[in-house]
Design an enzyme around this catalytic site. Sequence first.
Site, PDB file in Angstrom:
ATOM      1  N   GLU A  29      -4.529  25.222  -3.051  1.00  0.00           N
ATOM      2  CA  GLU A  29      -5.819  25.893  -2.868  1.00  0.00           C
ATOM      3  C   GLU A  29      -6.564  26.055  -4.193  1.00  0.00           C
ATOM      4  OE1 GLU A  29      -5.539  29.219   0.179  1.00  0.00           O
ATOM      5  OE2 GLU A  29      -3.425  28.824  -0.205  1.00  0.00           O
ATOM      6  N   SER A 217      -6.023  28.886   3.495  1.00  0.00           N
ATOM      7  CA  SER A 217      -7.225  28.044   3.570  1.00  0.00           C
ATOM      8  C   SER A 217      -7.079  26.908   4.577  1.00  0.00           C
ATOM      9  CB  SER A 217      -7.590  27.468   2.187  1.00  0.00           C
ATOM     10  OG  SER A 217      -7.885  28.499   1.282  1.00  0.00           O
ATOM     11  N   SER A 353     -17.976  32.597   2.605  1.00  0.00           N
ATOM     12  CA  SER A 353     -16.739  33.144   3.174  1.00  0.00           C
ATOM     13  C   SER A 353     -17.034  34.300   4.121  1.00  0.00           C
ATOM     14  CB  SER A 353     -15.797  33.617   2.066  1.00  0.00           C
ATOM     15  OG  SER A 353     -15.339  32.532   1.296  1.00  0.00           O
TER      16      SER A 353
END
Length: 385
Positions: A29, A217, A353
Amino acid sequence: MSTENLPQSPEQPSRKPRVAVVFGGRSSEHGISVVTAGAVLRAIDRTKYDVLPIGITRDGRWALTADEPERMAITDRRTPEVEELAESRDGGVVLPIDPANREVVYSEPGSVPKAIGEVDVVFPVLHGPYGEDGTLQGMLELSGVPYVGSGVLASAVGQDKEYMKRVFTSFGLKVGPYVVIRPREWQLDESAARKKIIDFAGEHGWPLFVKPARAGSSIGITKVDDLSGLDEAIAEAQSHDPKILVEAALRGREIECGVLEFEDGPRASVPAEIPPPDAHAYYDFEAKYIDSTPGIVPAPLTPEETAEVQRLAVDAFEAASCEGLVRADFFLTEDGEFVINEINTLPGFTPISMYPAMWKATGIEYPELVDRLIQAALSRSTGLR
């Protein structure tokens, strides 16, 4: 004796708290962590704080990086790298390990190490192993440096999906069916481990989701519709983590809820719904970050459903002994029951996000959210608490 006429020492000018934003890291990530760092750096109030950006390269070098958040964005469907932002290809940053000294030191081969100032608080935006999983938090505890987010235990629990589910179950939170394949099982008898998954599919049906047990993720996750795709999915998950988790598909809506710690305890944001992405089989990494599939904020829930998912999100935060912030992800099943899928103790903080989007809809804008997290970390001691 009066001190009225004695010479007075000049007052030292007050120093702004210094925030080290630590990002990148050794996990898969890495890139999305850099994107998150860019958003956090843009949001930090420079009239209140001094900022020190520190990037960790994929091979683990701590690098001094440029404070240039505009370079920390996804470009041409590609995430940025710390190596591209480092001020030197060889220089390294060393955080203090002495609680009495918060001086950060920078050194390059053949040069005398130099102090570059004290750090008052660390804002880690690392995702995945070697950052979100309690390892960095343990180092900061030893150093006596305050930091944003959960401590060692909660971070470790939040990273390992198996033990996260075990903790939730012990606190009465409902989780979906799952089975775990540990590295030793696979090494000793692949056939038996594979049969364990096939038997699980026989009990709960296809499709299954095969994923790394300690990643986030949506990286390394495969939706497996039948037996023919199982081996490839296992190999993909194991390329990120030798321990894998296999989950039964739950039919329902994906609902997320943010939790933020206030002075009087944790509170939940308005929830969001993640609609099924048109161009993807499920809400995977590309749907989240590359194609930016938008969530629905606030989620179209009844007042009773909203109150229930907010209560469960705070319950999950407390069950795992979290601090600072958490994003809790649920399924609202067809029979109207909320099933918790996972929590993220350092959720994505990119401009798109869901965590900041939910708090914005609740009334807290991104810069205020970042400020609250820094202030909470500054007011919290390290060590047992």
